[in-house]
Motif scaffolding. Structure first.
Motif, mmCIF file in Angstrom:
data_model
loop_
_atom_site.group_PDB
_atom_site.id
_atom_site.type_symbol
_atom_site.label_atom_id
_atom_site.label_comp_id
_atom_site.label_asym_id
_atom_site.label_seq_id
_atom_site.Cartn_x
_atom_site.Cartn_y
_atom_site.Cartn_z
ATOM 1 N N LEU A 111 0.746 -1.183 -0.029
ATOM 2 C CA LEU A 111 0.004 -0.045 -0.087
ATOM 3 C C LEU A 111 0.884 1.243 0.005
ATOM 4 O O LEU A 111 0.426 2.264 -0.264
ATOM 5 C CB LEU A 111 -1.055 -0.048 1.335
ATOM 6 C CG LEU A 111 -1.959 -1.036 1.095
ATOM 7 C CD1 LEU A 111 -2.723 -1.156 2.531
ATOM 8 C CD2 LEU A 111 -2.651 -1.429 0.105
ATOM 9 N N GLY A 112 2.165 1.184 -0.151
ATOM 10 C CA GLY A 112 2.983 2.507 0.036
ATOM 11 C C GLY A 112 2.827 3.123 1.169
ATOM 12 O O GLY A 112 3.161 4.439 1.300
ATOM 13 N N ALA A 113 2.601 2.534 2.536
ATOM 14 C CA ALA A 113 2.255 3.132 3.672
ATOM 15 C C ALA A 113 3.857 3.566 4.194
ATOM 16 O O ALA A 113 4.422 2.498 4.509
ATOM 17 C CB ALA A 113 1.878 2.544 4.723
ATOM 18 N N PRO A 114 4.052 4.834 4.456
ATOM 19 C CA PRO A 114 5.499 5.228 4.920
ATOM 20 C C PRO A 114 5.586 4.924 6.658
ATOM 21 O O PRO A 114 6.634 4.839 7.315
ATOM 22 C CB PRO A 114 5.778 6.410 4.746
ATOM 23 C CG PRO A 114 4.261 7.089 4.707
ATOM 24 C CD PRO A 114 3.394 5.941 4.225
ATOM 25 N N GLY A 115 4.405 4.382 7.306
ATOM 26 C CA GLY A 115 4.460 4.057 8.733
ATOM 27 C C GLY A 115 3.466 3.062 8.930
ATOM 28 O O GLY A 115 2.578 2.888 8.286
ATOM 29 N N ILE A 116 3.740 2.406 10.171
ATOM 30 C CA ILE A 116 2.691 1.363 10.677
ATOM 31 C C ILE A 116 2.526 1.871 12.186
ATOM 32 O O ILE A 116 3.430 2.029 12.908
ATOM 33 C CB ILE A 116 3.248 0.078 10.598
ATOM 34 C CG1 ILE A 116 3.139 -0.367 9.306
ATOM 35 C CG2 ILE A 116 2.351 -1.026 11.674
ATOM 36 C CD1 ILE A 116 1.846 -0.796 8.388
ATOM 37 N N ASN A 117 1.371 1.914 12.650
ATOM 38 C CA ASN A 117 1.095 1.853 14.470
ATOM 39 C C ASN A 117 0.534 0.236 14.580
ATOM 40 O O ASN A 117 -0.311 -0.009 13.871
ATOM 41 C CB ASN A 117 0.014 2.617 14.758
ATOM 42 C CG ASN A 117 0.684 3.996 14.754
ATOM 43 O OD1 ASN A 117 0.333 4.999 13.831
ATOM 44 N ND2 ASN A 117 1.278 4.292 15.789
ATOM 45 N N LEU A 118 1.105 -0.322 15.662
ATOM 46 C CA LEU A 118 0.646 -1.472 16.378
ATOM 47 C C LEU A 118 -0.373 -1.096 17.633
ATOM 48 O O LEU A 118 0.253 -0.208 18.092
ATOM 49 C CB LEU A 118 1.580 -2.260 16.708
ATOM 50 C CG LEU A 118 2.506 -3.133 15.280
ATOM 51 C CD1 LEU A 118 3.625 -4.007 16.149
ATOM 52 C CD2 LEU A 118 1.584 -3.535 14.384
ATOM 53 N N TRP A 119 -1.325 -1.777 17.874
ATOM 54 C CA TRP A 119 -2.202 -1.452 18.765
ATOM 55 C C TRP A 119 -2.987 -2.640 19.417
ATOM 56 O O TRP A 119 -3.280 -3.302 18.670
ATOM 57 C CB TRP A 119 -3.387 -0.325 18.458
ATOM 58 C CG TRP A 119 -4.338 -0.110 19.394
ATOM 59 C CD1 TRP A 119 -5.502 -0.471 19.673
ATOM 60 C CD2 TRP A 119 -4.251 1.053 20.302
ATOM 61 N NE1 TRP A 119 -6.064 -0.021 20.558
ATOM 62 C CE2 TRP A 119 -5.528 1.138 21.204
ATOM 63 C CE3 TRP A 119 -3.225 1.978 20.544
ATOM 64 C CZ2 TRP A 119 -5.540 1.939 22.170
ATOM 65 C CZ3 TRP A 119 -3.510 2.612 21.649
ATOM 66 C CH2 TRP A 119 -4.788 2.992 22.354
ATOM 67 N N HIS A 120 -2.817 -2.669 20.842
ATOM 68 C CA HIS A 120 -3.499 -3.561 21.426
ATOM 69 C C HIS A 120 -4.205 -3.034 22.698
ATOM 70 O O HIS A 120 -3.726 -2.263 23.211
ATOM 71 C CB HIS A 120 -2.405 -4.618 22.111
ATOM 72 C CG HIS A 120 -3.054 -5.631 22.856
ATOM 73 N ND1 HIS A 120 -3.994 -6.746 22.488
ATOM 74 C CD2 HIS A 120 -2.810 -5.785 24.121
ATOM 75 C CE1 HIS A 120 -4.341 -7.387 23.629
ATOM 76 N NE2 HIS A 120 -3.933 -6.805 24.593
ATOM 77 N N ALA A 121 -5.316 -3.569 22.947
ATOM 78 C CA ALA A 121 -5.996 -3.272 24.108
ATOM 79 C C ALA A 121 -6.661 -4.386 25.022
ATOM 80 O O ALA A 121 -7.058 -5.429 24.093
ATOM 81 C CB ALA A 121 -7.371 -2.437 23.978
ATOM 82 N N SER A 122 -6.159 -4.700 26.390
ATOM 83 C CA SER A 122 -6.601 -5.643 27.193
ATOM 84 C C SER A 122 -7.523 -5.091 27.928
ATOM 85 O O SER A 122 -7.128 -4.332 29.040
ATOM 86 C CB SER A 122 -5.392 -6.243 27.854
ATOM 87 O OG SER A 122 -4.867 -7.270 27.111
ATOM 88 N N GLY A 123 -8.783 -5.554 28.216
ATOM 89 C CA GLY A 123 -9.893 -5.154 29.223
ATOM 90 C C GLY A 123 -10.845 -3.977 28.637
ATOM 91 O O GLY A 123 -10.335 -3.268 27.840
ATOM 92 N N GLU A 124 -12.008 -4.213 29.060
ATOM 93 C CA GLU A 124 -13.062 -3.127 28.660
ATOM 94 C C GLU A 124 -12.237 -1.450 29.001
ATOM 95 O O GLU A 124 -12.620 -0.716 28.054
ATOM 96 C CB GLU A 124 -14.106 -3.362 29.357
ATOM 97 C CG GLU A 124 -15.466 -2.502 28.840
ATOM 98 C CD GLU A 124 -16.967 -2.766 29.371
ATOM 99 O OE1 GLU A 124 -17.501 -2.012 29.321
ATOM 100 O OE2 GLU A 124 -16.822 -3.849 30.211
#
Length: 141
Positions: free
Chosen positions: A78-91
């Motif tokens: 996709l030619g994206a120059p950056g990436i974010n990783l995201w995780h959430a544990s719990g409401e």
């Protein structure tokens, strides 16, 4: 939770449609139906774990390996120059589907996604008590 009650388990079983972009023995990655940015994907373990408190470090590492692979694929495709990783544990951390997963969010500009918090620096010495409180819980080998 039964596998039928979990949408991600149904996707893994092939009982729910998805746009899968990667599969391996341990994890599956598919496009999020709520695209935050173009290519926003989810990486989930094949085995159901509610959150970080339930997944083993080895299984979490397998999911992270898949997230790295998927992030590289998204960046190149996709030619994206950056990436974010995201995780959430719990409401309280905004987890909405209770099957461990990592969001892989391609970034195209500095403003295509708003940060969830603003940073406020604390003087390092003011963190000493907090660090000691955390270190005092010896649940790690």
């Amino acid at each position: 939770m039964t596998a039928n009650a979990c949408v991600f388990c149904r996707i893994i079983a092939g009982d729910e449609l998805s746009q899968t972009i990667h599969e391996d023995d341990n994890a599956i990655a598919f496009l999020d139906i709520a695209q935050v940015t173009k290519g926003h994907s989810l990486v989930v373990p094949r085995k159901h774990h509610t959150d970080l408190s339930e997944i083993s470090p080895d299984e979490a590492a397998q999911v992270m390996r898949t997230a790295v692979h998927v992030s590289r694929r998204l960046t190149q495709a996709l030619g994206a120059p950056g990436i974010n990783l995201w995780h959430a544990s719990g409401e309280t951390a905004w987890q909405s589907v209770f099957h461990f997963h990592i969001h892989v969010v391609p970034r195209y500009t500095l403003t295509d996604l708003a940060p969830p918090w603003t940073e406020t620096e604390s003087p390092l010495e003011s963190l000493a008590g907090l660090a000691e409180e955390i270190r005092s819980w010896c649940d790690l080998p």
